[in-house]
Design a protein around this motif. Structure first.
Motif, PDB file in Angstrom:
ATOM      1  N   GLU A   1     -18.548 -40.442 -42.717  1.00 21.26           N
ATOM      2  CA  GLU A   1     -17.697 -41.205 -43.633  1.00 21.26           C
ATOM      3  C   GLU A   1     -16.238 -41.245 -43.185  1.00 21.26           C
ATOM      4  OE1 GLU A   1     -18.242 -40.096 -47.725  1.00 21.26           O
ATOM      5  OE2 GLU A   1     -20.402 -39.871 -47.472  1.00 21.26           O
ATOM      6  N   GLY A   2     -15.948 -40.651 -42.032  1.00 22.90           N
ATOM      7  CA  GLY A   2     -14.583 -40.677 -41.517  1.00 22.90           C
ATOM      8  C   GLY A   2     -13.673 -39.593 -42.071  1.00 22.90           C
ATOM      9  N   LEU A   3     -14.239 -38.646 -42.811  1.00 26.81           N
ATOM     10  CA  LEU A   3     -13.412 -37.589 -43.399  1.00 26.81           C
ATOM     11  C   LEU A   3     -12.787 -36.689 -42.344  1.00 26.81           C
ATOM     12  CD1 LEU A   3     -15.673 -36.598 -46.414  1.00 26.81           C
ATOM     13  CD2 LEU A   3     -13.627 -38.022 -46.442  1.00 26.81           C
ATOM     14  N   GLY A   4     -13.542 -36.339 -41.316  1.00 24.30           N
ATOM     15  CA  GLY A   4     -13.016 -35.493 -40.242  1.00 24.30           C
ATOM     16  C   GLY A   4     -11.859 -36.170 -39.527  1.00 24.30           C
ATOM     17  N   ALA A   5     -12.016 -37.452 -39.252  1.00 28.21           N
ATOM     18  CA  ALA A   5     -10.944 -38.197 -38.578  1.00 28.21           C
ATOM     19  C   ALA A   5      -9.701 -38.279 -39.463  1.00 28.21           C
ATOM     20  CB  ALA A   5     -11.434 -39.596 -38.207  1.00 28.21           C
ATOM     21  N   ARG A   6      -9.902 -38.494 -40.760  1.00 25.17           N
ATOM     22  CA  ARG A   6      -8.750 -38.573 -41.668  1.00 25.17           C
ATOM     23  C   ARG A   6      -8.044 -37.232 -41.769  1.00 25.17           C
ATOM     24  NH1 ARG A   6     -11.822 -41.495 -46.235  1.00 25.17           N
ATOM     25  NH2 ARG A   6     -10.793 -39.960 -47.533  1.00 25.17           N
ATOM     26  N   LEU A   7      -8.806 -36.163 -41.808  1.00 24.92           N
ATOM     27  CA  LEU A   7      -8.219 -34.830 -41.841  1.00 24.92           C
ATOM     28  C   LEU A   7      -7.410 -34.569 -40.571  1.00 24.92           C
ATOM     29  CD1 LEU A   7      -7.912 -31.997 -43.069  1.00 24.92           C
ATOM     30  CD2 LEU A   7     -10.075 -31.406 -41.997  1.00 24.92           C
ATOM     31  N   MET A   8      -7.985 -34.895 -39.421  1.00 28.74           N
ATOM     32  CA  MET A   8      -7.279 -34.683 -38.156  1.00 28.74           C
ATOM     33  C   MET A   8      -6.049 -35.581 -38.052  1.00 28.74           C
ATOM     34  SD  MET A   8      -8.682 -32.135 -36.798  1.00 28.74           S
ATOM     35  CE  MET A   8      -7.722 -32.179 -35.283  1.00 28.74           C
ATOM     36  N   ASP A   9      -6.126 -36.809 -38.555  1.00 31.71           N
ATOM     37  CA  ASP A   9      -4.947 -37.682 -38.580  1.00 31.71           C
ATOM     38  C   ASP A   9      -3.799 -37.000 -39.317  1.00 31.71           C
ATOM     39  OD1 ASP A   9      -6.311 -39.725 -37.249  1.00 31.71           O
ATOM     40  OD2 ASP A   9      -6.691 -40.883 -39.084  1.00 31.71           O
ATOM     41  N   ALA A  10      -4.111 -36.396 -40.466  1.00 26.57           N
ATOM     42  CA  ALA A  10      -3.085 -35.735 -41.278  1.00 26.57           C
ATOM     43  C   ALA A  10      -2.522 -34.507 -40.563  1.00 26.57           C
ATOM     44  CB  ALA A  10      -3.661 -35.347 -42.636  1.00 26.57           C
ATOM     45  N   VAL A  11      -3.381 -33.706 -39.958  1.00 25.56           N
ATOM     46  CA  VAL A  11      -2.937 -32.504 -39.241  1.00 25.56           C
ATOM     47  C   VAL A  11      -2.053 -32.891 -38.061  1.00 25.56           C
ATOM     48  CG1 VAL A  11      -3.737 -30.595 -37.784  1.00 25.56           C
ATOM     49  CG2 VAL A  11      -4.879 -31.078 -39.958  1.00 25.56           C
ATOM     50  N   GLU A  12      -2.498 -33.873 -37.292  1.00 25.93           N
ATOM     51  CA  GLU A  12      -1.739 -34.288 -36.111  1.00 25.93           C
ATOM     52  C   GLU A  12      -0.401 -34.907 -36.497  1.00 25.93           C
ATOM     53  OE1 GLU A  12      -5.874 -34.936 -33.632  1.00 25.93           O
ATOM     54  OE2 GLU A  12      -4.765 -36.707 -34.315  1.00 25.93           O
ATOM     55  N   ALA A  13      -0.362 -35.688 -37.559  1.00 26.61           N
ATOM     56  CA  ALA A  13       0.891 -36.291 -38.024  1.00 26.61           C
ATOM     57  C   ALA A  13       1.860 -35.207 -38.495  1.00 26.61           C
ATOM     58  CB  ALA A  13       0.624 -37.297 -39.141  1.00 26.61           C
ATOM     59  N   ALA A  14       1.351 -34.214 -39.220  1.00 21.61           N
ATOM     60  CA  ALA A  14       2.204 -33.116 -39.687  1.00 21.61           C
ATOM     61  C   ALA A  14       2.759 -32.328 -38.511  1.00 21.61           C
ATOM     62  CB  ALA A  14       1.419 -32.207 -40.621  1.00 21.61           C
ATOM     63  N   ALA A  15       1.927 -32.076 -37.515  1.00 22.74           N
ATOM     64  CA  ALA A  15       2.382 -31.345 -36.327  1.00 22.74           C
ATOM     65  C   ALA A  15       3.477 -32.113 -35.607  1.00 22.74           C
ATOM     66  CB  ALA A  15       1.200 -31.084 -35.386  1.00 22.74           C
ATOM     67  N   GLU A  16       3.310 -33.424 -35.504  1.00 31.96           N
ATOM     68  CA  GLU A  16       4.327 -34.250 -34.847  1.00 31.96           C
ATOM     69  C   GLU A  16       5.642 -34.223 -35.631  1.00 31.96           C
ATOM     70  OE1 GLU A  16       4.941 -38.771 -33.106  1.00 31.96           O
ATOM     71  OE2 GLU A  16       2.948 -38.110 -33.728  1.00 31.96           O
ATOM     72  N   ARG A  17       5.560 -34.363 -36.940  1.00 36.26           N
ATOM     73  CA  ARG A  17       6.773 -34.325 -37.775  1.00 36.26           C
ATOM     74  C   ARG A  17       7.505 -32.997 -37.646  1.00 36.26           C
ATOM     75  NH1 ARG A  17       3.325 -36.533 -41.525  1.00 36.26           N
ATOM     76  NH2 ARG A  17       3.169 -34.564 -42.660  1.00 36.26           N
ATOM     77  N   GLN A  18       6.746 -31.927 -37.483  1.00 34.19           N
ATOM     78  CA  GLN A  18       7.348 -30.596 -37.404  1.00 34.19           C
ATOM     79  C   GLN A  18       7.779 -30.218 -35.997  1.00 34.19           C
ATOM     80  OE1 GLN A  18       5.175 -27.576 -39.658  1.00 34.19           O
ATOM     81  NE2 GLN A  18       4.233 -29.219 -40.845  1.00 34.19           N
TER      82      GLN A  18
END
Length: 68
Positions: free
Chosen positions: A8-25
């Protein structure tokens, strides 16, 4: 992701959020322990395998890394 929710794309959405947060930080890289059965999922996201397989929680894993 629980088996009943896979595909259902949940893993990809979770990783999108983690990767975006890492980039922001300002992180330079992300490191994870991937179960060997889903190594391809992370490889398609740009992670590369580092080292040999190992056992964690009774399951075969590999360490993977990706630049942010």
């Amino acid at each position: 992701v629980l088996e009943t929710y896979r595909g259902e794309g949940l893993g990809a959405r979770l990783m999108d959020a983690v990767e975006a947060a890492a980039e922001r930080q300002g992180f330079e890289a992300l490191v994870l322990h991937a179960q060997t059965a889903v190594e391809g999922f992370y490889a398609r996201r740009g992670y590369r395998r580092v080292g040999e397989e190992f056992e964690e929680a009774g399951i075969r894993h590999v360490e993977m890394v990706r630049s942010v």
